[in-house]
Motif scaffolding. Sequence first.
Motif, mmCIF file in Angstrom:
data_model
loop_
_atom_site.group_PDB
_atom_site.id
_atom_site.type_symbol
_atom_site.label_atom_id
_atom_site.label_comp_id
_atom_site.label_asym_id
_atom_site.label_seq_id
_atom_site.Cartn_x
_atom_site.Cartn_y
_atom_site.Cartn_z
ATOM 1 N N ASP B 295 0.845 -1.194 0.000
ATOM 2 C CA ASP B 295 0.000 0.000 0.000
ATOM 3 C C ASP B 295 0.884 1.250 0.000
ATOM 4 O O ASP B 295 2.118 1.148 0.018
ATOM 5 C CB ASP B 295 -1.012 -0.035 1.162
ATOM 6 C CG ASP B 295 -0.409 0.414 2.489
ATOM 7 O OD1 ASP B 295 0.842 0.532 2.564
ATOM 8 O OD2 ASP B 295 -1.175 0.641 3.433
ATOM 9 N N ALA B 301 -0.800 -5.471 1.422
ATOM 10 C CA ALA B 301 -2.223 -5.443 1.068
ATOM 11 C C ALA B 301 -2.455 -6.540 0.051
ATOM 12 O O ALA B 301 -1.522 -7.008 -0.598
ATOM 13 C CB ALA B 301 -2.593 -4.086 0.488
ATOM 14 N N CYS B 348 -9.555 -4.393 -2.941
ATOM 15 C CA CYS B 348 -8.366 -4.288 -2.099
ATOM 16 C C CYS B 348 -8.735 -4.660 -0.667
ATOM 17 O O CYS B 348 -9.701 -4.149 -0.112
ATOM 18 C CB CYS B 348 -7.817 -2.870 -2.164
ATOM 19 S SG CYS B 348 -6.442 -2.585 -1.046
ATOM 20 N N ASP B 350 -7.316 -6.310 3.447
ATOM 21 C CA ASP B 350 -6.252 -6.412 4.441
ATOM 22 C C ASP B 350 -6.410 -7.744 5.154
ATOM 23 O O ASP B 350 -6.991 -7.832 6.224
ATOM 24 C CB ASP B 350 -6.376 -5.239 5.428
ATOM 25 C CG ASP B 350 -5.244 -5.240 6.441
ATOM 26 O OD1 ASP B 350 -4.319 -6.090 6.307
ATOM 27 O OD2 ASP B 350 -5.291 -4.414 7.363
ATOM 28 N N ASN B 356 -3.762 -1.608 6.701
ATOM 29 C CA ASN B 356 -3.292 -0.921 5.498
ATOM 30 C C ASN B 356 -4.331 0.088 4.999
ATOM 31 O O ASN B 356 -5.424 0.213 5.561
ATOM 32 C CB ASN B 356 -2.899 -1.938 4.416
ATOM 33 C CG ASN B 356 -4.077 -2.743 3.879
ATOM 34 O OD1 ASN B 356 -5.206 -2.242 3.853
ATOM 35 N ND2 ASN B 356 -3.813 -3.968 3.476
ATOM 36 N N CYS B 358 -6.406 0.217 2.691
ATOM 37 C CA CYS B 358 -7.732 -0.214 2.263
ATOM 38 C C CYS B 358 -8.648 -0.483 3.461
ATOM 39 O O CYS B 358 -9.861 -0.508 3.315
ATOM 40 C CB CYS B 358 -7.627 -1.472 1.407
ATOM 41 S SG CYS B 358 -6.755 -1.157 -0.142
ATOM 42 N N THR B 366 -13.423 -3.625 2.601
ATOM 43 C CA THR B 366 -12.599 -3.692 1.398
ATOM 44 C C THR B 366 -12.929 -2.497 0.513
ATOM 45 O O THR B 366 -13.972 -1.857 0.683
ATOM 46 C CB THR B 366 -12.869 -4.988 0.592
ATOM 47 O OG1 THR B 366 -14.202 -4.930 0.081
ATOM 48 C CG2 THR B 366 -12.704 -6.224 1.466
ATOM 49 N N ASN B 412 -4.796 3.998 -2.634
ATOM 50 C CA ASN B 412 -4.446 3.084 -1.547
ATOM 51 C C ASN B 412 -3.190 2.267 -1.824
ATOM 52 O O ASN B 412 -2.425 1.959 -0.928
ATOM 53 C CB ASN B 412 -5.608 2.102 -1.309
ATOM 54 C CG ASN B 412 -6.897 2.825 -0.976
ATOM 55 O OD1 ASN B 412 -6.863 3.877 -0.352
ATOM 56 N ND2 ASN B 412 -8.016 2.276 -1.416
#
Lengths: 297, 471
Positions: B295, B301, B348, B350, B356, B358, B366, B412
């Motif tokens: 990220d 990510a 995206c 985590d 992160n 996202c 997400t 991101n």
Amino acid sequence: MTRFFSLLILLAVSLPAHAAFNIFATVPEWGALAQEVGGDKVSVYTATHGLQDPHRIEAKPSLIARARTAQLVVATGADLEIGWLPLVVRESGNAAIQFGRPGYFEAARFVSMLEIPPVLDRTLGDVHAAGNPHIQTDPRNLLKVGEALARRMVELDPANATAYVANYQAFAERLRTALVRWEKQAAPLRGVPVLVQHKAFPYLQNWLGLKETGTLEPKPGLEPTSSWLAGIVAQQTAQPARMVLRAAYQHAAPSLWIAERTGIPVVVLPFTIGGTPEATNLFSLYDDTINRLLRAL
Amino acid sequence: MRTTLTAALAAVLCFAPSADAANDAALAEIRAQVKQMKESYEQRIAALESRLADAEKTAAKAEATAVQVATAPPPAAPAAAMSAFNPEISVILQGQYKNMKDIPERGITGFWPANGHSHGDDHSAEQRGFSIDHSELVFTAGIDPYWRGNLTLGIQDNEVEVEEAWFQSLAIGHGLGLKGGRFRSGIGYLNDKHPHAWDFADAPLMYQVLFGSHASYTQDGAQLKWVAPSKLFVEIGLEAGRGSTYPGTDENANGANAGAAYVKFGGDVGVANSWLAGLSYLQTSAKDREAEFEDVNGLAAQGLFDGTTKTWIADFVWKWAPDGNPSDRNFKLQGEYFRRTEKGELDCLDEEGVGNACDPAMSGATVLSNYDTRQSGWYLQGVYQFTPNWRAGLRYDRLDSGRRDFGVNANNLLVADYRPQRATVMADYSWSEFARMRLQYAQDRSMQGVTDNQVTLQYIMSMGSHGAHKF
């Protein structure tokens, strides 16, 4: 785009068979033999020429394209063409010339093979299970192969059967006459000891009575090493050879090296049609072979 | 595209002559005529054969006097044992010593990590020091007069992989060839060549970004190809397959998830030159295709891609050998270019809970965005055999990360814009066509900010009856 492809495929399925009898010969000697038997009834394509190593041909796109339209493949067999022909035949999409079909002809099946190895092991070099494949160096084999080929062509193209039989008979007659002449000419070669670069001439040796005392390749198909060649030179005192034979397609260095150190002449033999400028057909091939051998005596 | 491809294949498979009942009478008449023709031909052949036999008898007598016939044993009968029907079996041994930088997670900057989520792929090309690549075990044989089969297994510690398992038609004719099962796709030039047939110890970068560590696209499906009846080599191929490998993903669905089409041209120029050129297209679709990303803050990510991948490859090969005899000296020039577009959505997440960009709150949220890329690359290589045993080669690889539109996820994730490149030089020695040893040096700049000088010493040995290699 897919519509275009489907159309092409349907077109291919409905294409009519070709009018001319197309023959695909792997090497020049069978191309010439097929032409002798076929005369003007056939169209012969020869895949290789006299300066190419027949063991080391690639499955080139041009060969696949030619195999596609052939009605008959004439090959040596005995694994000579194993590095390329099976692939060419398969990739061509031509059902008539697949192995085992009448359209696939192997010359080696119709002659007595020499040097059939008792043991098959790659540590012995590039050995051929069916025996030494260089059968064309003995012209007597052309009679046997020619006869079988004529039979096969009659079977595949009965409309021209009369012509094929007549052509073969005329060719065999000329060859028999020539054989008498060649054997008389070559009489002084009987018993002459020779070195060969590659085991390319056992049939020629058998025909003319030449005596092979050694090979420059340590094992068939392997490049000569300097220590092996030194051994050959040392052997000359005990077993002196009169000349060293090399097929025209092979590279010159090993035989020249031997010639330089032993003082015996190198004889470059045509091996097949086109190997030398003089060897232009199945008759001049053996004329030239014998002349070159006699000159080295 | 996918359905029409399947339909076209099915149509051809089902293509069989269908006789109409109304035409039966006409057919019977034709059959009678054919039979009559056949009989008359057979009589003529029999007559001619007896003439041939007579001529031989007289000739044989003449020959016996004129020619001293060598007394050689009659041709040996084929081995009668059941083992004569065993398939051709060959084994390829391949291994190497490699010197390179210690980089925990190798990748090619600016491109989707083709090896997905799996960390520490133990493919030997990525191992330092001594390693053996998978050994390849190949079985090939004719099945009956109509079909031929092949099974290629890749064997590694604790793992046997079915690399190829296919059957191929022998008897359709009309230039048509049908292949079914698992097979290396006919797209591109290098794609259907196994690693032991490569001229370098590793695959071009473009094949690594296109298809992952195997550097080849493999279909589980069917291929239909057609060779034109012309002096110029023209081959057209169509493929439909499961499409479960990168860049596609396995989908529990009917129909075909991957479709490919290619056309190849080839010929000779004089006796010394031969060439082959092709244009290929591959379309696949992916669902939840996962890869590791970084990220904007350097945290891990994960990205999931849903969408369609379209790949075009243009390839050409030129071979030269003096007098067309490659055994002494020869030269091979080879190049390929690709262009790939991917369109769809990127999710995206985590997964590791590192907070992160996202999912900073670590709530399991997400971020879904557009994903639209257009990337390209090429390689060019030349290999010169200067004596019967020695060859030397040069290769240059270059990729362009191109356009990478990540939509809102551009805020991101780190979206690198980079042009990976690599220059490689190799020399190899072959004792025979079955044994080869290769030394290779590569300056690899496929990862941004890293220049990796790689030295590889590789051996390739083949045992048993191994078939001919393609052009």
